[in-house]
Design a protein around this motif. Structure first.
Motif, PDB file in Angstrom:
ATOM      1  N   LEU A  22       0.992  -1.198   0.018  1.00 45.99           N
ATOM      2  CA  LEU A  22       0.172  -0.191   0.081  1.00 45.99           C
ATOM      3  C   LEU A  22       0.932   1.483  -0.022  1.00 45.99           C
ATOM      4  N   LEU A  23       1.970   1.159   0.728  1.00 46.21           N
ATOM      5  CA  LEU A  23       2.848   2.374   0.788  1.00 46.21           C
ATOM      6  C   LEU A  23       3.582   2.522  -0.588  1.00 46.21           C
ATOM      7  N   HIS A  24       3.898   1.503  -1.156  1.00 46.85           N
ATOM      8  CA  HIS A  24       4.622   1.537  -2.533  1.00 46.85           C
ATOM      9  C   HIS A  24       3.636   1.911  -3.609  1.00 46.85           C
ATOM     10  N   GLU A  25       2.510   1.676  -3.427  1.00 46.60           N
ATOM     11  CA  GLU A  25       1.526   2.166  -4.495  1.00 46.60           C
ATOM     12  C   GLU A  25       0.962   3.401  -4.324  1.00 46.60           C
ATOM     13  N   ARG A  26       1.106   4.115  -3.233  1.00 45.64           N
ATOM     14  CA  ARG A  26       0.679   5.423  -3.093  1.00 45.64           C
ATOM     15  C   ARG A  26       1.267   6.348  -4.003  1.00 45.64           C
ATOM     16  N   ALA A  27       0.621   6.987  -4.916  1.00 47.69           N
ATOM     17  CA  ALA A  27       1.216   7.886  -6.152  1.00 47.69           C
ATOM     18  C   ALA A  27       0.693   9.355  -5.524  1.00 47.69           C
ATOM     19  N   ASP A  28       0.073   9.350  -4.600  1.00 54.41           N
ATOM     20  CA  ASP A  28      -0.445  10.774  -4.095  1.00 54.41           C
ATOM     21  C   ASP A  28      -0.688  10.982  -2.442  1.00 54.41           C
ATOM     22  N   ASP A  29      -1.089  11.849  -1.877  1.00 51.85           N
ATOM     23  CA  ASP A  29      -1.340  12.002  -0.557  1.00 51.85           C
ATOM     24  C   ASP A  29      -2.697  11.609  -0.265  1.00 51.85           C
ATOM     25  N   ARG A  30      -3.459  10.942  -1.185  1.00 49.10           N
ATOM     26  CA  ARG A  30      -4.876  10.670  -0.844  1.00 49.10           C
ATOM     27  C   ARG A  30      -5.136   9.826   0.455  1.00 49.10           C
ATOM     28  N   PRO A  31      -6.063  10.186   1.403  1.00 46.61           N
ATOM     29  CA  PRO A  31      -6.179   9.409   2.539  1.00 46.61           C
ATOM     30  C   PRO A  31      -6.614   7.792   2.447  1.00 46.61           C
ATOM     31  N   LEU A  32      -6.554   7.015   3.196  1.00 46.15           N
ATOM     32  CA  LEU A  32      -6.861   5.745   2.913  1.00 46.15           C
ATOM     33  C   LEU A  32      -7.904   5.601   3.929  1.00 46.15           C
ATOM     34  N   ALA A  33      -8.774   4.352   3.583  1.00 45.53           N
ATOM     35  CA  ALA A  33      -9.835   3.809   4.661  1.00 45.53           C
ATOM     36  C   ALA A  33      -9.691   2.150   4.434  1.00 45.53           C
ATOM     37  N   LEU A  34      -9.982   1.457   5.089  1.00 42.27           N
ATOM     38  CA  LEU A  34      -9.807  -0.052   5.209  1.00 42.27           C
ATOM     39  C   LEU A  34     -10.913  -0.574   5.529  1.00 42.27           C
ATOM     40  N   PHE A  35     -11.554  -1.550   4.694  1.00 40.49           N
ATOM     41  CA  PHE A  35     -12.789  -2.446   5.096  1.00 40.49           C
ATOM     42  C   PHE A  35     -12.372  -3.782   5.087  1.00 40.49           C
ATOM     43  N   LEU A  91      -5.106   7.938   7.726  1.00 39.76           N
ATOM     44  CA  LEU A  91      -6.056   6.841   7.622  1.00 39.76           C
ATOM     45  C   LEU A  91      -6.974   7.363   8.457  1.00 39.76           C
ATOM     46  N   THR A  92      -8.476   7.274   7.610  1.00 43.96           N
ATOM     47  CA  THR A  92      -9.463   7.997   8.194  1.00 43.96           C
ATOM     48  C   THR A  92     -10.522   7.112   8.738  1.00 43.96           C
ATOM     49  N   ARG A  93     -10.683   5.905   8.432  1.00 45.91           N
ATOM     50  CA  ARG A  93     -11.550   4.991   9.096  1.00 45.91           C
ATOM     51  C   ARG A  93     -11.220   3.534   8.768  1.00 45.91           C
ATOM     52  N   LEU A  94     -11.474   2.741   9.970  1.00 48.03           N
ATOM     53  CA  LEU A  94     -11.384   1.173   9.596  1.00 48.03           C
ATOM     54  C   LEU A  94     -12.744   0.617   9.759  1.00 48.03           C
ATOM     55  N   PHE A  95     -13.152  -0.090   8.735  1.00 42.15           N
ATOM     56  CA  PHE A  95     -14.340  -0.810   8.910  1.00 42.15           C
ATOM     57  C   PHE A  95     -14.132  -2.100   9.121  1.00 42.15           C
ATOM     58  N   VAL A  96     -14.530  -2.961  10.058  1.00 43.01           N
ATOM     59  CA  VAL A  96     -14.535  -4.354  10.444  1.00 43.01           C
ATOM     60  C   VAL A  96     -15.872  -4.948  10.507  1.00 43.01           C
ATOM     61  N   SER A  97     -15.866  -6.326   9.901  1.00 43.87           N
ATOM     62  CA  SER A  97     -17.025  -6.924   9.453  1.00 43.87           C
ATOM     63  C   SER A  97     -16.900  -8.227   9.891  1.00 43.87           C
ATOM     64  N   GLY A  98     -18.090  -8.896  10.414  1.00 46.73           N
ATOM     65  CA  GLY A  98     -18.352 -10.512  10.584  1.00 46.73           C
ATOM     66  C   GLY A  98     -17.310 -11.127  11.441  1.00 46.73           C
ATOM     67  N   ARG A  99     -16.504 -10.183  12.503  1.00 48.82           N
ATOM     68  CA  ARG A  99     -15.495 -10.991  13.187  1.00 48.82           C
ATOM     69  C   ARG A  99     -15.340 -10.143  14.549  1.00 48.82           C
ATOM     70  N   ALA A 100     -15.118 -10.893  15.726  1.00 50.94           N
ATOM     71  CA  ALA A 100     -14.769 -10.131  16.816  1.00 50.94           C
ATOM     72  C   ALA A 100     -13.272  -9.546  16.851  1.00 50.94           C
ATOM     73  N   ARG A 101     -12.965  -8.678  17.616  1.00 52.45           N
ATOM     74  CA  ARG A 101     -11.528  -8.347  17.722  1.00 52.45           C
ATOM     75  C   ARG A 101     -10.617  -9.345  18.060  1.00 52.45           C
ATOM     76  N   PRO A 102      -9.323  -9.241  17.513  1.00 51.47           N
ATOM     77  CA  PRO A 102      -8.495 -10.276  18.179  1.00 51.47           C
ATOM     78  C   PRO A 102      -8.359 -10.663  19.309  1.00 51.47           C
ATOM     79  N   ARG A 103      -8.049 -11.972  19.801  1.00 52.14           N
ATOM     80  CA  ARG A 103      -7.726 -12.590  20.972  1.00 52.14           C
ATOM     81  C   ARG A 103      -6.287 -12.609  21.137  1.00 52.14           C
ATOM     82  N   VAL A 104      -5.860 -12.119  22.605  1.00 50.66           N
ATOM     83  CA  VAL A 104      -4.302 -12.222  22.884  1.00 50.66           C
ATOM     84  C   VAL A 104      -4.382 -13.757  23.450  1.00 50.66           C
ATOM     85  N   PRO A 105      -3.101 -14.121  23.636  1.00 50.35           N
ATOM     86  CA  PRO A 105      -2.723 -15.505  24.212  1.00 50.35           C
ATOM     87  C   PRO A 105      -3.445 -15.814  25.405  1.00 50.35           C
TER      88      PRO A 105
END
Length: 249
Positions: free
Chosen positions: A79-92, A116-130
């Motif tokens: 993602l960092l390599h493909e950034r050709a501009d300073d457009r903000p990112l969001a993740l789903f 990084l403007t927003r993270l969308f997470v779907s259909g999964r609980a947050r990660p569990r620690v050991p």
């Protein structure tokens, strides 16, 4: 004229006038094609990309990552390599993709000057620690297919085709093995706002589990529940994209 985004790791349609880039992460066994029509269903201000994991479709010969760190580190570099501009990112990210997107988000937050403007997470609980849940052995093929049948009864039919199994099982096996072993040493609280989505009848992630994402963000997560099961995002695509568009506007 729009041009395709087609690299080893990223697929989509270039949107020169877009002001934000939405990067989508598929479920276990899934591929970038799951998001192929999102660009046509979102406004031109949003450029939609999807991550193509190794070991499937046109990347069948590429070895699958064996750890979450390996996968998240590589996607972050791409993602960092493909950034050709300073457009903000969001993740789903959906299902397994939610965990991958979370790991990529925490890495991107460490990059100076990246928005990084927003993270969308779907259909999964947050990660569990050991301490909460120790890593598990990789599941057997039989256990994997039982899980797939539970989460996606209609889509599971393809795994019953003997001639297709040699081509589609390796990626599914690798993804489920990666998830079984994935236990971050600690939870990182993101500064990025988090929206949590899920189906009201998801057998793999109950509605109550969606609130667990409050443990990995400094802000109160925005929780959105849609009618449907684990793959609610297919029949409720327009509704989901409406929420995403509203929150990225």
């Amino acid at each position: 004229m729009s041009t395709d985004i087609r690299t080893r790791w990223l697929r989509g349609v270039r949107a020169p006038g877009a002001r934000i880039r939405l990067v989508c992460f598929p479920h276990a066994g899934g591929a970038a094609g799951h998001f192929h029509d999102w660009a046509a269903l979102t406004p031109p201000e949003i450029e939609v990309m999807a991550v193509q994991y190794p070991g499937r479709q046109d990347r069948l010969a590429d070895p699958c990552p064996t750890t979450m760190d390996e996968l998240a580190d590589t996607v972050t570099k791409v993602l960092l390599h493909e950034r050709a501009d300073d457009r903000p990112l969001a993740l789903f990210g959906h299902s397994m993709g939610a965990s991958v997107a979370y790991e990529v988000a925490r890495r991107l937050e460490e990059v100076p000057g990246l928005a990084l403007t927003r993270l969308f997470v779907s259909g999964r609980a947050r990660p569990r620690v050991p301490q909460e849940e120790p890593p598990r052995p990789a599941p057997t093929d039989s256990e994997i297919l039982d899980r797939v049948r539970l989460l996606d009864p209609a889509g599971a039919a393809v795994y019953e085709e003997p001639e297709l199994r040699p081509f589609i099982m390796p990626a599914l096996r690798a993804d489920f093995g990666l998830l079984a072993a994935y236990r971050p040493a600690r939870l990182h609280r993101l500064r990025t706002p988090v929206t949590v989505c899920g189906g009201d009848r998801d057998p793999g992630c109950a509605v109550e589990e969606l609130t667990s994402w409050s443990d990995v963000t400094t802000q109160e997560p925005d929780i959105r529940v849609f009618e449907g099961g684990h793959f609610y995002l297919t029949p409720r695509k327009a509704e989901l994209l409406g929420v995403i568009t509203e929150q990225l506007s």
